[in-house]
Design an enzyme around this catalytic site. Structure first.
Site, PDB file in Angstrom:
ATOM      1  N   THR A  59     -13.215  40.831 -15.967  1.00  0.00           N
ATOM      2  CA  THR A  59     -11.986  40.059 -15.848  1.00  0.00           C
ATOM      3  C   THR A  59     -11.220  40.473 -14.593  1.00  0.00           C
ATOM      4  OG1 THR A  59     -10.708  41.669 -17.138  1.00  0.00           O
ATOM      5  CG2 THR A  59     -11.732  39.851 -18.353  1.00  0.00           C
ATOM      6  N   SER A  61      -7.630  41.585 -13.640  1.00  0.00           N
ATOM      7  CA  SER A  61      -6.550  42.182 -14.424  1.00  0.00           C
ATOM      8  C   SER A  61      -5.315  41.293 -14.442  1.00  0.00           C
ATOM      9  CB  SER A  61      -6.168  43.555 -13.851  1.00  0.00           C
ATOM     10  OG  SER A  61      -7.227  44.474 -13.984  1.00  0.00           O
ATOM     11  N   HIS A  66      -1.756  44.727 -11.797  1.00  0.00           N
ATOM     12  CA  HIS A  66      -1.917  44.831 -10.354  1.00  0.00           C
ATOM     13  C   HIS A  66      -0.628  45.341  -9.724  1.00  0.00           C
ATOM     14  CE1 HIS A  66      -5.446  41.734 -10.113  1.00  0.00           C
ATOM     15  NE2 HIS A  66      -5.879  42.975 -10.190  1.00  0.00           N
ATOM     16  N   ASP A 111     -18.345  47.466  -5.848  1.00  0.00           N
ATOM     17  CA  ASP A 111     -18.718  46.976  -7.173  1.00  0.00           C
ATOM     18  C   ASP A 111     -20.235  47.025  -7.263  1.00  0.00           C
ATOM     19  OD1 ASP A 111     -19.031  45.136  -9.591  1.00  0.00           O
ATOM     20  OD2 ASP A 111     -16.861  45.074  -9.285  1.00  0.00           O
ATOM     21  N   ASP A 143     -22.580  51.972  -6.904  1.00  0.00           N
ATOM     22  CA  ASP A 143     -22.071  52.574  -8.137  1.00  0.00           C
ATOM     23  C   ASP A 143     -20.730  53.232  -7.840  1.00  0.00           C
ATOM     24  OD1 ASP A 143     -21.541  53.976 -10.471  1.00  0.00           O
ATOM     25  OD2 ASP A 143     -23.583  54.749 -10.689  1.00  0.00           O
ATOM     26  N   GLY A 144     -19.653  52.558  -8.239  1.00  0.00           N
ATOM     27  CA  GLY A 144     -18.311  53.055  -7.936  1.00  0.00           C
ATOM     28  C   GLY A 144     -18.004  54.400  -8.549  1.00  0.00           C
ATOM     29  N   THR A 218     -19.116  51.106 -15.980  1.00  0.00           N
ATOM     30  CA  THR A 218     -20.457  51.375 -16.477  1.00  0.00           C
ATOM     31  C   THR A 218     -21.486  50.949 -15.434  1.00  0.00           C
ATOM     32  OG1 THR A 218     -21.961  50.955 -18.329  1.00  0.00           O
ATOM     33  CG2 THR A 218     -20.603  49.110 -17.612  1.00  0.00           C
ATOM     34  N   GLN A 223     -23.755  45.873 -18.312  1.00  0.00           N
ATOM     35  CA  GLN A 223     -22.645  44.945 -18.092  1.00  0.00           C
ATOM     36  C   GLN A 223     -23.082  43.495 -18.040  1.00  0.00           C
ATOM     37  OE1 GLN A 223     -19.832  46.309 -15.213  1.00  0.00           O
ATOM     38  NE2 GLN A 223     -19.090  44.271 -14.746  1.00  0.00           N
TER      39      GLN A 223
END
Length: 224
Positions: A59, A61, A66, A111, A143-144, A218, A223
């Site tokens: 989603t 936010s 924000h 992302d 991978d954040g 994750t 996801q």
């Protein structure tokens, strides 16, 4: 007054956030006003103050979150600052951050889902393509949870999904004098929105700001 700041249009939404005391500073007001949420939220409720789906079980936010994040990080989003947005999703907050750091600053959005990275680039290009062309704003697939060491150290780091614990690589990539915000806690329940500060000597302090509910930070296989 969070969740009550619905707008009839983009300006009305931002004015409602200001009237309700969520947006407090001129810099955050101007940054959010410059980034029209409808370019990043492709539903009929772009100006509602609640999360909206953007695909891949993710989603965008709610606008009040924000605003909270930008206000919390504003002192570290000064002209020339370097920032990292983990789980950049739609690219809305990342673009606001890039506006705040000015021409001498640099913001990286990361992302792990390529489709979302392409979406964020497309969204930003609608009205702020110059940020991409100048490389002031750079989106990457990765991978954040491991951060993005190529751009470190960062004056501020925003994490837009909930981690079970604060990812140590992000703490390591935070510059001395920097600030990190991250939702921390189990998926599917209330999490703590944590502010982590690292002083000029590298000493770390943490503070719980509020309870939140975010999608989990994750890996891609869990996801999509």
């Amino acid at each position: 007054m969070a969740w009550r700041s619905h707008g009839k249009n983009h300006r009305d939404l931002i004015d409602q956030l200001k009237s309700n005391g969520i947006i407090k500073s001129t810099t955050v007001y101007n940054a959010m006003l410059a980034v029209d949420r409808k370019d990043y939220c492709h539903t009929r409720e772009a100006y509602k103050d609640n999360p909206q789906p953007i695909g891949s079980n993710v989603t965008i936010s709610a606008p009040h979150m924000h605003a909270h994040a930008l206000e919390t990080l504003a002192a570290h989003l000064q002209p020339g600052s370097r920032a990292l947005d983990v789980g950049s999703g739609s690219g809305y907050l990342t673009t606001c951050m890039a506006i705040m750091v000015g021409e001498a600053g640099r913001v990286v959005g990361i992302d792990h889902i390529k489709d979302l990275v392409e979406l964020s680039k497309s969204n930003t290009a609608k009205s702020h393509g110059a940020l991409l062309n100048s490389n002031r704003l750079h989106y990457v697939v990765g991978d954040g949870r491991k951060g993005y060491s190529e751009g470190a150290p960062y004056d501020c780091i925003h994490v837009g999904a909930a981690a079970p614990t604060l990812p140590q690589p992000l703490v390591d990539q935070l510059a001395n004098g920097g600030r990190l915000v991250c939702p921390v806690g189990p998926s599917g329940s209330v999490q703590d929105f944590i502010q982590l500060d690292k002083d000029e000597n590298g000493k770390i302090t943490k503070k719980k700001l509020m309870g939140v509910v975010y999608v989990p930070l994750t890996d891609k296989s869990k996801q999509v």
